[in-house]
Design a protein around this motif. Structure first.
Motif, PDB file in Angstrom:
ATOM      1  N   GLY A 129       2.841  21.075  -4.261  1.00 22.45           N
ATOM      2  CA  GLY A 129       3.436  19.751  -4.388  1.00 22.45           C
ATOM      3  C   GLY A 129       4.873  19.642  -3.928  1.00 22.45           C
ATOM      4  N   PRO A 130       5.788  20.563  -4.299  1.00 24.05           N
ATOM      5  CA  PRO A 130       7.182  20.434  -3.892  1.00 24.05           C
ATOM      6  C   PRO A 130       7.376  20.418  -2.375  1.00 24.05           C
ATOM      7  N   ALA A 131       6.365  20.841  -1.634  1.00 21.91           N
ATOM      8  CA  ALA A 131       6.450  20.850  -0.170  1.00 21.91           C
ATOM      9  C   ALA A 131       5.718  19.697   0.479  1.00 21.91           C
ATOM     10  N   GLY A 132       4.853  18.953  -0.292  1.00 29.62           N
ATOM     11  CA  GLY A 132       4.112  17.936   0.450  1.00 29.62           C
ATOM     12  C   GLY A 132       3.027  17.146  -0.221  1.00 29.62           C
ATOM     13  N   THR A 133       3.191  16.673  -1.462  1.00 30.01           N
ATOM     14  CA  THR A 133       2.104  15.876  -2.047  1.00 30.01           C
ATOM     15  C   THR A 133       2.505  14.473  -2.494  1.00 30.01           C
ATOM     16  N   VAL A 134       3.733  14.044  -2.245  1.00 29.84           N
ATOM     17  CA  VAL A 134       4.151  12.715  -2.712  1.00 29.84           C
ATOM     18  C   VAL A 134       3.553  11.614  -1.839  1.00 29.84           C
ATOM     19  N   HIS A 135       3.161  10.527  -2.482  1.00 31.44           N
ATOM     20  CA  HIS A 135       2.842   9.300  -1.744  1.00 31.44           C
ATOM     21  C   HIS A 135       3.668   8.155  -2.321  1.00 31.44           C
ATOM     22  N   CYS A 136       3.980   7.181  -1.464  1.00 29.19           N
ATOM     23  CA  CYS A 136       4.848   6.068  -1.856  1.00 29.19           C
ATOM     24  C   CYS A 136       4.461   4.810  -1.097  1.00 29.19           C
ATOM     25  N   SER A 137       4.794   3.677  -1.694  1.00 34.71           N
ATOM     26  CA  SER A 137       4.755   2.445  -0.920  1.00 34.71           C
ATOM     27  C   SER A 137       5.877   2.511   0.109  1.00 34.71           C
ATOM     28  N   LEU A 138       5.751   1.759   1.171  1.00 40.05           N
ATOM     29  CA  LEU A 138       6.774   1.788   2.209  1.00 40.05           C
ATOM     30  C   LEU A 138       8.115   1.267   1.703  1.00 40.05           C
ATOM     31  N   VAL A 139       8.094   0.308   0.794  1.00 39.61           N
ATOM     32  CA  VAL A 139       9.368  -0.197   0.284  1.00 39.61           C
ATOM     33  C   VAL A 139      10.059   0.873  -0.551  1.00 39.61           C
ATOM     34  N   ASP A 140       9.286   1.657  -1.313  1.00 36.92           N
ATOM     35  CA  ASP A 140       9.901   2.719  -2.098  1.00 36.92           C
ATOM     36  C   ASP A 140      10.394   3.852  -1.213  1.00 36.92           C
ATOM     37  N   TRP A 141       9.624   4.191  -0.185  1.00 37.66           N
ATOM     38  CA  TRP A 141      10.082   5.207   0.754  1.00 37.66           C
ATOM     39  C   TRP A 141      11.362   4.742   1.444  1.00 37.66           C
ATOM     40  N   ASP A 154       0.834  -1.205   0.000  1.00 32.79           N
ATOM     41  CA  ASP A 154       0.000   0.000   0.000  1.00 32.79           C
ATOM     42  C   ASP A 154       0.868   1.253   0.000  1.00 32.79           C
ATOM     43  N   GLU A 155       0.323   2.320  -0.585  1.00 36.93           N
ATOM     44  CA  GLU A 155       1.035   3.587  -0.678  1.00 36.93           C
ATOM     45  C   GLU A 155       0.533   4.546   0.399  1.00 36.93           C
ATOM     46  N   PHE A 156       1.472   5.241   1.034  1.00 38.38           N
ATOM     47  CA  PHE A 156       1.168   6.149   2.135  1.00 38.38           C
ATOM     48  C   PHE A 156       1.496   7.589   1.742  1.00 38.38           C
ATOM     49  N   HIS A 157       0.678   8.507   2.201  1.00 32.59           N
ATOM     50  CA  HIS A 157       0.936   9.932   2.030  1.00 32.59           C
ATOM     51  C   HIS A 157       2.166  10.317   2.848  1.00 32.59           C
ATOM     52  N   LEU A 158       3.135  11.000   2.205  1.00 33.56           N
ATOM     53  CA  LEU A 158       4.370  11.367   2.891  1.00 33.56           C
ATOM     54  C   LEU A 158       4.371  12.791   3.425  1.00 33.56           C
ATOM     55  N   GLY A 159       3.444  13.614   2.967  1.00 30.40           N
ATOM     56  CA  GLY A 159       3.379  14.978   3.464  1.00 30.40           C
ATOM     57  C   GLY A 159       4.687  15.727   3.268  1.00 30.40           C
ATOM     58  N   MET A 215      11.838   3.421  -7.711  1.00 28.37           N
ATOM     59  CA  MET A 215      10.666   3.628  -6.855  1.00 28.37           C
ATOM     60  C   MET A 215       9.425   3.554  -7.759  1.00 28.37           C
ATOM     61  N   ALA A 216       8.904   2.344  -7.907  1.00 31.28           N
ATOM     62  CA  ALA A 216       7.868   2.097  -8.907  1.00 31.28           C
ATOM     63  C   ALA A 216       6.468   2.450  -8.452  1.00 31.28           C
ATOM     64  N   ASN A 217       6.245   2.534  -7.145  1.00 28.48           N
ATOM     65  CA  ASN A 217       4.894   2.768  -6.629  1.00 28.48           C
ATOM     66  C   ASN A 217       4.830   4.089  -5.875  1.00 28.48           C
ATOM     67  N   CYS A 218       4.929   5.166  -6.635  1.00 29.14           N
ATOM     68  CA  CYS A 218       4.895   6.518  -6.070  1.00 29.14           C
ATOM     69  C   CYS A 218       3.990   7.387  -6.937  1.00 29.14           C
ATOM     70  N   GLY A 219       3.482   8.445  -6.344  1.00 26.57           N
ATOM     71  CA  GLY A 219       2.627   9.360  -7.096  1.00 26.57           C
ATOM     72  C   GLY A 219       2.419  10.634  -6.314  1.00 26.57           C
ATOM     73  N   PHE A 220       1.397  11.377  -6.706  1.00 30.05           N
ATOM     74  CA  PHE A 220       1.142  12.688  -6.135  1.00 30.05           C
ATOM     75  C   PHE A 220      -0.336  12.806  -5.762  1.00 30.05           C
ATOM     76  N   GLY A 221      -0.587  13.462  -4.646  1.00 34.07           N
ATOM     77  CA  GLY A 221      -1.969  13.678  -4.242  1.00 34.07           C
ATOM     78  C   GLY A 221      -2.497  12.567  -3.364  1.00 34.07           C
ATOM     79  N   PRO A 222      -3.814  12.559  -3.135  1.00 34.21           N
ATOM     80  CA  PRO A 222      -4.400  11.575  -2.208  1.00 34.21           C
ATOM     81  C   PRO A 222      -4.219  10.148  -2.698  1.00 34.21           C
ATOM     82  N   THR A 223      -4.049   9.234  -1.757  1.00 34.36           N
ATOM     83  CA  THR A 223      -3.872   7.820  -2.111  1.00 34.36           C
ATOM     84  C   THR A 223      -5.198   7.095  -2.295  1.00 34.36           C
ATOM     85  N   ALA A 224      -6.288   7.738  -1.903  1.00 37.39           N
ATOM     86  CA  ALA A 224      -7.619   7.150  -2.099  1.00 37.39           C
ATOM     87  C   ALA A 224      -8.637   8.278  -2.204  1.00 37.39           C
ATOM     88  N   THR A 225      -9.589   8.089  -3.093  1.00 36.95           N
ATOM     89  CA  THR A 225     -10.697   9.039  -3.246  1.00 36.95           C
ATOM     90  C   THR A 225     -11.964   8.242  -3.503  1.00 36.95           C
TER      91      THR A 225
END
Length: 275
Positions: A227-239, A46-51, A188-198
């Motif tokens: 975004g440059p200050a806080g919108t990335v989300h990642c899986s824990l392995v990628d983080w 699962d991917e987590f918001h990194l803030g 880091m294959a499982n990363c993105g931007f914004g909310p991890t669920a909607t």
């Protein structure tokens, strides 16, 4: 997992995950649910918001461009953004990228935007890069809150401006730079931007607010603009891959030893007071 579950249960949070780095080995554990009121459990991928941990990634992109001679640590905002240099408040013209990264640029703290700064701002129809350019100019053409270089003040606005500098220097979006300069080199294959669920994509990890003493799911996130200050989300392995690169316990990937040393050096500016 047992220790995590004990902590999760004690604090009543919906779910929790942890990463442990031992040399080049990554251990991940998760427990709990993706969202209150639903049975779907958290899983290791699962991917987590990194803030605000996103800031360390933006700083890494700056380091990459410094290594290639595109930017300099001591480059001033007047040099980095010549199109608006004459409009800048004189105090901001000599602020360096290093000062922005270390939160001593004299910018306001926080990350919320007030009508004072957003008057005339169209976040529905402008491209994200144009939004960042607009906001950077709004901040830099007004007097600083503090004399630059004199006080530490944690500011997401400084990283918004860094994002605009990166976009101006390369002609690429900050999001594409993150993919090219951080995600791809570190696999880091499982990363993105914004909310991890909607509500449109409900199967990810949900953020939660506390209302009336209870956790309530929310799909709100920091706006793409910041975004440059806080919108990335990642899986824990990628983080963990990113953390390992910075800790020196894994492949450095995109970062040279010199860049790592510069980013990690606990330097203080002469005369700087705590925030």
């Amino acid at each position: 997992v047992e220790r995590l579950e004990k902590s999760r249960s004690a604090h009543g949070v919906p779910g929790i995950g942890a990463v442990v780095l031992r040399g080049d080995q990554i251990t991940i554990a998760v427990t709990g649910r993706r969202r209150v009121g639903r049975d779907a459990p958290l899983i290791n991928t699962d991917e987590f918001h990194l803030g605000s941990d996103t800031k360390s990634m933006t700083a890494s992109v700056v380091a990459r461009l410094v290594d290639r001679g595109v930017l300099r640590w001591d480059e001033t905002l007047a040099e980095a953004l010549p199109d608006i240099a004459t409009k800048m408040d004189p105090a901001f013209r000599t602020v360096t990228l290093d000062m922005l990264m270390r939160h001593v640029a004299g910018l306001p703290t926080g990350g919320a935007f007030t009508p004072e700064f957003t008057a005339g701002f169209d976040d529905e129809h402008w491209a994200i890069g144009k939004q960042r350019a607009w906001m950077a100019e709004r901040f830099l053409t007004r007097p600083p809150k503090e004399t630059p270089g004199t006080r530490f003040a944690y500011s997401s606005y400084g990283y918004l401006i860094l994002g605009h500098v990166l976009e101006h220097a390369t002609g690429k979006t900050w999001e594409d730079l993150m993919r090219e300069e951080v995600f791809a080199p570190l696999a880091m294959a499982n990363c993105g931007f914004g909310p991890t669920a909607t509500s449109a994509h409900p199967d990810g990890v949900w953020g939660h607010d506390v209302k009336n003493g209870a956790y309530v799911p929310t799909e709100e996130d920091n706006p793409p603009l910041i975004g440059p200050a806080g919108t990335v989300h990642c899986s824990l392995v990628d983080w963990a891959k990113f953390a390992a690169a910075h800790a020196g316990s894994g492949p450095a990937g995109p970062l040279t030893p010199g860049s790592l040393a510069r980013l990690h050096e606990p330097r203080a500016f002469e005369g700087v007071q705590p925030g």
